[in-house]
Design an enzyme around this catalytic site. Structure first.
Site, mmCIF file in Angstrom:
data_model
loop_
_atom_site.group_PDB
_atom_site.id
_atom_site.type_symbol
_atom_site.label_atom_id
_atom_site.label_comp_id
_atom_site.label_asym_id
_atom_site.label_seq_id
_atom_site.Cartn_x
_atom_site.Cartn_y
_atom_site.Cartn_z
ATOM 1 N N CYS A 1 0.845 -1.196 0.000
ATOM 2 C CA CYS A 1 0.000 0.000 0.000
ATOM 3 C C CYS A 1 0.889 1.259 0.000
ATOM 4 C CB CYS A 1 -0.955 -0.046 1.195
ATOM 5 S SG CYS A 1 -2.213 1.257 1.206
ATOM 6 N N VAL A 2 0.684 2.208 0.907
ATOM 7 C CA VAL A 2 1.507 3.410 0.910
ATOM 8 C C VAL A 2 2.957 3.081 1.255
ATOM 9 C CG1 VAL A 2 -0.373 5.012 1.357
ATOM 10 C CG2 VAL A 2 0.820 3.982 3.271
#
Length: 388
Positions: free
Chosen positions: A118-119
């Site tokens: 994800c991030v």
């Protein structure tokens, strides 16, 4: 029903490094010999790292160790008001860069496989671009799980991201020094209100069902705060202005380009992802212009599609590769031509990791590097993951 360190995040290991932002875990080997190249896992800081170390039956960390890999994982601190000043650059330098330095001390003269979720994958891509620009060749590969680098079509989360909303968020975060856990969790729940809000309420309050849930839901409830400066810059520079995809994002004092990254890359998208739609995740293929890239599309959502261990029923994936000489394919064209498989995508990724590792195996490295000042500090899962 679930407790971190008791029946969640229980893969044996040690914390071998701690700074003001992260702890670095080195997992204990379970095989006589290991691949020479270690793996570093960079999790998202939006939630806690153990999404990939839930229970022994579905822990990717445990599974990788059992395949003969030396695995390291970052566990982020849960920031408070004193951390309001932290920036994305701090997460890169204190997080990814310092973790790589420690791993290079533990396993000297070996290149490193890296994984970002994800991030955490967005941050890893930024770090890899800086390293490529500066001639730092310690990376063996980059793997991205449900991670976006081009935010043009970043999915339903963009409903919450415009100048007016970000101004309001900035005022909130300035007062507190952070974005509160409930605010972040509420935004994600609102994206899937029928599944994450109304159905649980119906089962609990109307049907009187037990709300003990299961491991991913327990992890999902174990939220984190976002430092004011970092989160404001992340939303503006990446989501709103899309600076990373345009070659305008500044890291290490200068703008970076994903096109500088030449190491092999394995990108995973999930079919039902409402946070990072797979068509958006796929766009990294167009930004990374050099070297080999593989894209894998797996059944499931942002979390359940990634936590898809071998043996789980009704799992499938499609996969395909290209290099800089390959022509452009839209996401839909790629999907139509990609080879489909039944089962867990983990197995395909393990074959890919093995193919991109040296052929020789050796005895596992020591835990930590005492001769270089990196001592065992405590048992995994460490202390930062327990912060509320």
């Amino acid at each position: 029903a679930f407790q971190v360190g008791e029946n969640l995040a229980v893969t044996p290991g040690k914390v071998i490094y701690r700074n003001s932002l992260m702890e670095l875990i080195q997992y204990s080997p379970t095989t006589e010999n290991v691949y020479a190249e270690p793996i570093l896992y960079v999790p998202a800081w939006i939630m806690k790292y153990y999404i990939l170390d839930l229970q022994p039956s579905n822990s990717m960390m445990r599974w990788l160790v059992e395949q003969g890999h030396t695995v390291f994982a970052i566990s982020w601190k849960n920031p408070d008001k004193d951390d309001a000043h932290l920036t994305m650059e701090d997460y890169r330098t204190l997080g990814v860069a310092e973790a790589l330095d420690v791993i290079s001390a533990v396993v000297p003269e070996q290149k490193i496989h890296t994984v970002g979720y994800c991030v955490g994958g967005t941050l890893l891509t930024i770090a890899a671009a800086v390293m490529a620009r500066e001639g730092d060749d310690r990376l063996q590969s980059v793997t991205l799980f449900a991670a976006q680098t081009d935010f043009t079509d970043a999915g339903e989360l963009r409903l919450f991201i415009d100048e007016m909303t970000l101004y309001w968020l900035d005022q909130q975060m300035k007062r507190n020094g952070f974005l509160a856990t409930k605010q972040m969790g509420g935004a994600f729940s609102a994206l899937r209100a029928p599944d994450l809000l109304w159905q649980p309420m119906l089962r609990r309050y109307c049907l009187g069902e037990d709300s003990a849930g299961f491991d991913i839901m327990s992890w999902n409830a174990d939220g984190t705060r976002m430092p004011y400066k970092m989160h404001s810059d992340y939303l503006r520079q990446l989501y709103l202005k899309n600076e990373l995809a345009q070659g305008k994002y500044v890291a290490g004092g200068r703008a970076i380009s994903i096109g500088d990254i030449t190491v092999p890359m394995y990108i995973v998208g999930t079919t039902a992802d409402h946070i990072a739609p797979w068509q958006s995740v796929y766009k990294t293929r167009n930004l990374k212009k050099l070297g080999e890239t593989t894209f894998c599309l797996t059944a499931g959502g942002h979390n359940a599609g990634i936590v898809s261990e071998p043996g789980r029923p009704r799992r499938s994936y499609s996969v395909g590769s290209w290099d800089q000489n390959s022509g452009y394919q839209s996401p839909e064209e790629w999907q139509a031509a990609a080879q489909a498989h039944e089962g867990s995508w983990w197995l395909n990724w393990q074959v890919w990791l093995a193919e991109h590792s040296g052929s020789e195996r050796s005895a596992p490295p020591t835990i930590g590097a005492p001769d270089k000042g990196h001592y065992v500090l405590c048992d995994a899962p460490g202390t930062y993951v327990l912060q509320r």
